[in-house]
Design a protein around this motif. Structure first.
Motif, PDB file in Angstrom:
ATOM      1  N   ILE A 152       0.844  -1.192   0.000  1.00 26.46           N
ATOM      2  CA  ILE A 152       0.000   0.000   0.000  1.00 26.46           C
ATOM      3  C   ILE A 152       0.879   1.241   0.000  1.00 26.46           C
ATOM      4  O   ILE A 152       1.877   1.309   0.707  1.00 26.46           O
ATOM      5  N   ASN A 153       0.505   2.238  -0.791  1.00 27.83           N
ATOM      6  CA  ASN A 153       1.122   3.566  -0.734  1.00 27.83           C
ATOM      7  C   ASN A 153       0.126   4.533  -0.104  1.00 27.83           C
ATOM      8  O   ASN A 153      -1.016   4.644  -0.579  1.00 27.83           O
ATOM      9  N   ARG A 154       0.528   5.214   0.960  1.00 23.60           N
ATOM     10  CA  ARG A 154      -0.340   6.197   1.593  1.00 23.60           C
ATOM     11  C   ARG A 154       0.452   7.465   1.899  1.00 23.60           C
ATOM     12  O   ARG A 154       1.672   7.433   2.058  1.00 23.60           O
ATOM     13  N   TYR A 181      -4.275  12.954   9.864  1.00 21.06           N
ATOM     14  CA  TYR A 181      -5.357  13.662  10.530  1.00 21.06           C
ATOM     15  C   TYR A 181      -6.590  12.780  10.680  1.00 21.06           C
ATOM     16  O   TYR A 181      -6.901  11.961   9.815  1.00 21.06           O
ATOM     17  N   ARG A 182      -7.260  12.947  11.811  1.00 14.95           N
ATOM     18  CA  ARG A 182      -8.614  12.443  12.000  1.00 14.95           C
ATOM     19  C   ARG A 182      -9.468  13.694  12.172  1.00 14.95           C
ATOM     20  O   ARG A 182      -9.532  14.281  13.240  1.00 14.95           O
ATOM     21  N   LYS A 225      -3.696  -1.574  11.053  1.00 17.39           N
ATOM     22  CA  LYS A 225      -4.617  -0.569  11.571  1.00 17.39           C
ATOM     23  C   LYS A 225      -3.904   0.552  12.313  1.00 17.39           C
ATOM     24  O   LYS A 225      -4.366   1.680  12.366  1.00 17.39           O
ATOM     25  N   LYS A 226      -2.745   0.260  12.924  1.00 16.23           N
ATOM     26  CA  LYS A 226      -2.053   1.262  13.730  1.00 16.23           C
ATOM     27  C   LYS A 226      -1.185   2.184  12.900  1.00 16.23           C
ATOM     28  O   LYS A 226      -0.746   3.219  13.368  1.00 16.23           O
ATOM     29  N   GLY A 227      -0.885   1.815  11.663  1.00 16.87           N
ATOM     30  CA  GLY A 227      -0.024   2.640  10.831  1.00 16.87           C
ATOM     31  C   GLY A 227       0.916   1.777  10.022  1.00 16.87           C
ATOM     32  O   GLY A 227       0.731   0.561   9.927  1.00 16.87           O
ATOM     33  N   CYS A 261      -3.962  14.220   4.159  1.00 14.06           N
ATOM     34  CA  CYS A 261      -3.448  12.998   4.813  1.00 14.06           C
ATOM     35  C   CYS A 261      -4.395  12.600   5.939  1.00 14.06           C
ATOM     36  O   CYS A 261      -4.103  12.771   7.127  1.00 14.06           O
ATOM     37  N   GLN A 262      -5.539  12.072   5.582  1.00 14.64           N
ATOM     38  CA  GLN A 262      -6.557  11.683   6.544  1.00 14.64           C
ATOM     39  C   GLN A 262      -6.432  10.200   6.877  1.00 14.64           C
ATOM     40  O   GLN A 262      -6.143   9.377   6.010  1.00 14.64           O
ATOM     41  N   GLU A 263      -6.662   9.872   8.120  1.00 13.58           N
ATOM     42  CA  GLU A 263      -6.654   8.499   8.582  1.00 13.58           C
ATOM     43  C   GLU A 263      -7.704   7.688   7.835  1.00 13.58           C
ATOM     44  O   GLU A 263      -8.845   8.143   7.650  1.00 13.58           O
ATOM     45  N   ILE A 264      -7.335   6.481   7.402  1.00 11.94           N
ATOM     46  CA  ILE A 264      -8.268   5.579   6.737  1.00 11.94           C
ATOM     47  C   ILE A 264      -8.476   4.375   7.640  1.00 11.94           C
ATOM     48  O   ILE A 264      -7.537   3.657   7.960  1.00 11.94           O
ATOM     49  N   ASN A 265      -9.698   4.171   8.066  1.00 13.38           N
ATOM     50  CA  ASN A 265      -9.991   3.058   8.982  1.00 13.38           C
ATOM     51  C   ASN A 265     -10.133   1.746   8.210  1.00 13.38           C
ATOM     52  O   ASN A 265     -10.547   1.734   7.075  1.00 13.38           O
TER      53      ASN A 265
END
Length: 310
Positions: A201-203, A225-226, A285-287, A306-310
């Motif tokens: 995955i690229n994030r 960010y959340r 899930k943690k990063g 750069c938003q957190e993706i659950n």
């Protein structure tokens, strides 16, 4: 307005799926680790634009004459890549995008020249051809391009997506894109006609600080960010250049930008959260986990992207 003159095309999007599949209705191509790029070519000029329609030739001047390898006025969709040891190197691509000195750019272009790999043609001789079936567009693409080291046509296989995916895992490549044979081309639209399955995955993450380690390794402290809250998302060391603070003009701050500072914060040099980086990793899930790798830094994204993706 004419597609060629407006130079504002947003390319067709590719839907993500986790499981590769075989289908007689699909063709399969390598997913190249580069920059998605629309090429506007005519008899006398080349213009390359990224997904945000920003001009790329100032950073990749070695591609300024690829129009000489085409027949007619055309618009291509493809990938701008730099190869190292025969493998696309995303970090080198992004490093070039942050150079602002013409001499340094020309030096980098000689050391690691870029190439353009075309996998679709959208327009030919003043006519939009996006409603043609994909395989017909592929035929036209091969007729229009005379391949060169700077300009190539993407190869594909029919039906055997799983086998090609297994090959990319063996070769440590990014993954595979599957495309429905009769698919039309839809600007800035995601459908199941085009599907990608990736090995990693690229994030995008915000660079929030760094830690200098005794062995000379630098670890970046990452955040996402959340909503409006910046959250700690781990660290990355692989691929981090030791002189990145000079090259990317980072700004130091006195305290952590996180509300909840990680336990290793005492060792950190904190940075103003304004630099965006791309991390390749196994999902967790943690990063970032599973030996995350810094792939480069981005100018085309803001930190709030750069938003957190659950």
């Amino acid at each position: 307005m004419d597609l060629f003159e407006s130079k504002s095309i947003k390319p067709m999007l590719i839907k993500v799926t986790e499981e590769p599949f075989n289908s007689p209705d699909y063709i399969y191509e390598l997913k190249l680790d580069g920059i998605r790029c629309i090429a506007y070519l005519n008899e006398t000029s080349t213009d390359l634009r990224n997904k945000e329609s920003n001009a790329l030739l100032p950073y990749y001047p070695e591609l300024s004459n690829i129009h000489v390898f085409t027949k007619g006025k055309c618009i291509l969709d493809g990938e701008l890549v730099i190869l190292k040891n025969g493998v696309p190197d995303f970090f080198e691509m992004q490093r070039r995008m942050h150079l602002d000195d013409k001499f340094k750019i020309e030096l980098a272009a000689r050391q690691y020249p870029a190439s353009y790999v075309a996998y679709d043609i959208l327009y030919l001789n003043n006519k939009k051809i996006t409603d043609l079936p994909l395989l017909r567009r592929k035929e036209i693409l091969e007729e229009v391009i005379n391949e060169d080291a700077k300009l190539a046509v993407s190869r594909y296989v029919c039906e055997h997506g799983i086998e090609l995916y297994n090959f990319t895992k063996w070769q440590n490549l990014e993954g595979v894109v599957g495309k429905e044979k009769d698919s039309k081309y839809y600007f800035d639209t995601e459908t199941t006609d085009w599907i990608k399955f990736k090995n990693l995955i690229n994030r995008n993450f915000v660079v929030c600080g760094y830690i200098r380690k005794e062995n000379g390794i630098t670890s970046l402290i990452l955040g996402q960010y959340r909503g409006t809250e910046l959250l700690y998302k781990g660290q990355v060391s692989l691929g981090v250049p030791s002189d990145f603070t000079l090259e990317y003009n980072v700004k130091k701050i006195d305290s952590s930008p996180f509300r909840l500072t990680p336990s290793r914060g005492r060792e950190a040099v904190w940075l103003k959260p304004e630099l965006v980086c791309v991390i390749e990793y196994m999902p967790d899930k943690k990063g970032p986990s599973g030996q995350p790798v810094l792939k480069g830094f981005r100018k085309d994204k803001t930190t709030f992207d750069c938003q957190e993706i659950n």
